[in-house]
Design an enzyme around this catalytic site. Structure first.
Site, mmCIF file in Angstrom:
data_model
loop_
_atom_site.group_PDB
_atom_site.id
_atom_site.type_symbol
_atom_site.label_atom_id
_atom_site.label_comp_id
_atom_site.label_asym_id
_atom_site.label_seq_id
_atom_site.Cartn_x
_atom_site.Cartn_y
_atom_site.Cartn_z
ATOM 1 N N GLU A 26 30.471 36.051 36.692
ATOM 2 C CA GLU A 26 29.354 35.739 35.654
ATOM 3 C C GLU A 26 29.717 34.181 34.944
ATOM 4 O O GLU A 26 30.850 33.713 35.312
ATOM 5 C CB GLU A 26 29.035 36.672 34.669
ATOM 6 C CG GLU A 26 30.413 37.144 33.916
ATOM 7 C CD GLU A 26 30.270 37.592 32.433
ATOM 8 O OE1 GLU A 26 29.455 36.899 31.894
ATOM 9 O OE2 GLU A 26 30.725 38.448 32.185
ATOM 10 N N LYS A 162 33.820 46.302 25.835
ATOM 11 C CA LYS A 162 34.607 45.821 25.033
ATOM 12 C C LYS A 162 35.050 46.696 23.838
ATOM 13 O O LYS A 162 34.073 47.393 23.380
ATOM 14 C CB LYS A 162 34.050 44.438 24.516
ATOM 15 C CG LYS A 162 33.921 43.304 25.462
ATOM 16 C CD LYS A 162 33.694 42.111 25.066
ATOM 17 C CE LYS A 162 32.771 41.209 26.150
ATOM 18 N NZ LYS A 162 31.807 41.871 26.496
HETATM 19 N N1 PSU Z 1 33.353 39.681 29.575
HETATM 20 C C1 PSU Z 1 34.333 39.027 29.172
HETATM 21 N N2 PSU Z 1 33.789 38.144 27.963
HETATM 22 C C2 PSU Z 1 32.439 38.048 27.853
HETATM 23 C C3 PSU Z 1 31.701 38.972 28.471
HETATM 24 C C4 PSU Z 1 32.098 39.938 29.405
HETATM 25 O O1 PSU Z 1 35.492 39.166 29.066
HETATM 26 O O2 PSU Z 1 32.215 37.144 27.062
HETATM 27 C C5 PSU Z 1 29.878 38.713 28.122
HETATM 28 C C6 PSU Z 1 29.227 39.380 29.466
HETATM 29 O O3 PSU Z 1 28.386 38.175 29.541
HETATM 30 C C7 PSU Z 1 28.356 40.123 28.805
HETATM 31 C C8 PSU Z 1 28.116 39.830 27.204
HETATM 32 O O4 PSU Z 1 27.325 40.560 29.582
HETATM 33 O O5 PSU Z 1 29.615 39.393 27.149
HETATM 34 C C9 PSU Z 1 27.716 40.893 26.427
HETATM 35 O O6 PSU Z 1 26.946 40.470 25.454
HETATM 36 P P1 PSU Z 1 26.012 41.218 24.451
HETATM 37 O O7 PSU Z 1 26.769 42.118 23.689
HETATM 38 O O8 PSU Z 1 25.303 40.210 23.546
HETATM 39 O O9 PSU Z 1 25.159 41.919 25.438
#
Ligand code: PSU
Ligand code: MN
Length: 304
Positions: A26, A162
């Site tokens: 990504e 996370k």
């Molecule tokens: N993994 C990481 N760092 C990130 C992300 C994933 O180590 O920044 C990103 C991914 O693109 C994931 C996003 O889809 O964080 C999640 O964002 P949100 O909580 O706004 O859906």
């Protein structure tokens, strides 16, 4: 046969045409997940790790309205230097608007899955997926990544959700959505920076061949959706849960006081934890992404 809105790099096209393993990567992690210049260094190192493990890396982004699968180094450099407020953070909801207006955007887990599937790529490595945010009772903030896992047939290799999230609710929702959550090498659900979340993972498969076989079996059964592989961060790189918990709580409290909402929440928390851990959260993040890239390459090589 690929979609006419997608530009495959020559290397990725070659690998797909030859039936060789390809791993999608990504771009939101580059633009919104890590600071420059570490983001560029990581983007390159992750690609190298995929190659060393026998697969072709395919980093995905939307550049000037076109889906690009496989980015050259010039494009990686440009993306990694673009300030967060000048590049769209693309989820399922944003993808078509970004493309129709010729803009540039970084793909989250959800959008990367959509693009990978259109390109015929079945395995994708990231750091941590989005999930149910703490305080969901008030905010309704649930990452679109979860729904995407339920509908798009890509195996996503992560280090868990996370640890800034509500992990028990994230697991519950994944179960409701019918998404297999598969731990590798341990029974516990990993928590991104830490190996153990204190929760049990619903499923466990230690052999990449079994993970690939499970993906094929889902297709054979006609089940839509992907698989979430949760791969613990290497022990040498982890930040123990007891140390992360108070820092995550502090970062969350600050986000609340400052009124940070919607798409800004995750980038804000990651940046704040970088400061609160004096950079250790970033070193851990880098280590876990590379670890995931290697596993994803092996799963792809087993024919997921
Ligand atoms: N993994 C990481 N760092 C990130 C992300 C994933 O180590 O920044 C990103 C991914 O693109 C994931 C996003 O889809 O964080 C999640 O964002 P949100 O909580 O706004 O859906
Ligand atoms: Mn959100």
């Amino acid at each position: 046969m690929t979609h006419d809105l997608i530009d495959l790099s020559p290397e990725v096209r070659d690998a797909l045409d030859g039936g060789r393993p390809v791993v999608a990567l990504e771009s939101t992690i580059i633009t919104h997940g890590m600071p420059f210049p570490q983001n560029l260094e990581v983007a390159r190192r992750v690609e190298t790790s995929v190659r060393e493990s026998g697969a072709t890396p395919a980093t995905i982004a939307v550049m000037a309205g076109r889906i690009r699968v496989g980015l050259d180094d010039e494009t990686l450099q440009a993306l990694s230097r673009t300030p967060q407020d000048q590049v769209m953070k693309l989820s399922r909801a944003d993808l078509a608007v970004c493309m129709a207006t010729g803009r540039t955007g970084a793909t989250t887990v959800a959008a990367t899955m959509i693009c990978a599937d259109l390109a015929g790529i079945r395995v994708f490595a990231t750091g941590g997926i989005g999930g149910v945010h703490r305080g969901v009772e008030e905010t309704m903030d649930v990452s679109a990544d979860l729904q995407e896992l339920a509908r798009t047939p890509v195996t996503v290799v992560s280090a868990g959700a996370k640890a800034i999230l509500d992990l028990p609710r994230t697991l519950e929702l994944l179960e409701t959505l019918g998404v297999p959550v598969i731990a590798v090498g341990q029974d516990a659900l990993p928590a991104f920076w830490s190996r153990d979340s204190g929760l049990a993972a619903p499923l466990r498969l230690d052999d990449p061949a079994d993970i690939a076989a499970a993906a094929r079996m889902r297709r054979a059964l006609g089940l839509p959706g992907g698989q979430l592989v949760v791969n613990p961060i290497p022990a040498a790189d982890e930040i123990p849960r007891a140390r992360m918990i108070p820092l995550v709580d502090q970062a969350l409290a600050e986000a609340r006081t400052q009124g940070v909402a919607a798409k800004a929440v995750t980038p804000f928390l990651l940046a704040r934890l970088f400061e609160l851990t004096a950079g250790q959260s970033l070193s851990a993040n880098i280590a876990l992404v590379i670890n995931n890239a290697r596993l994803a390459a092996r799963i792809a090589a087993e024919g997921a």
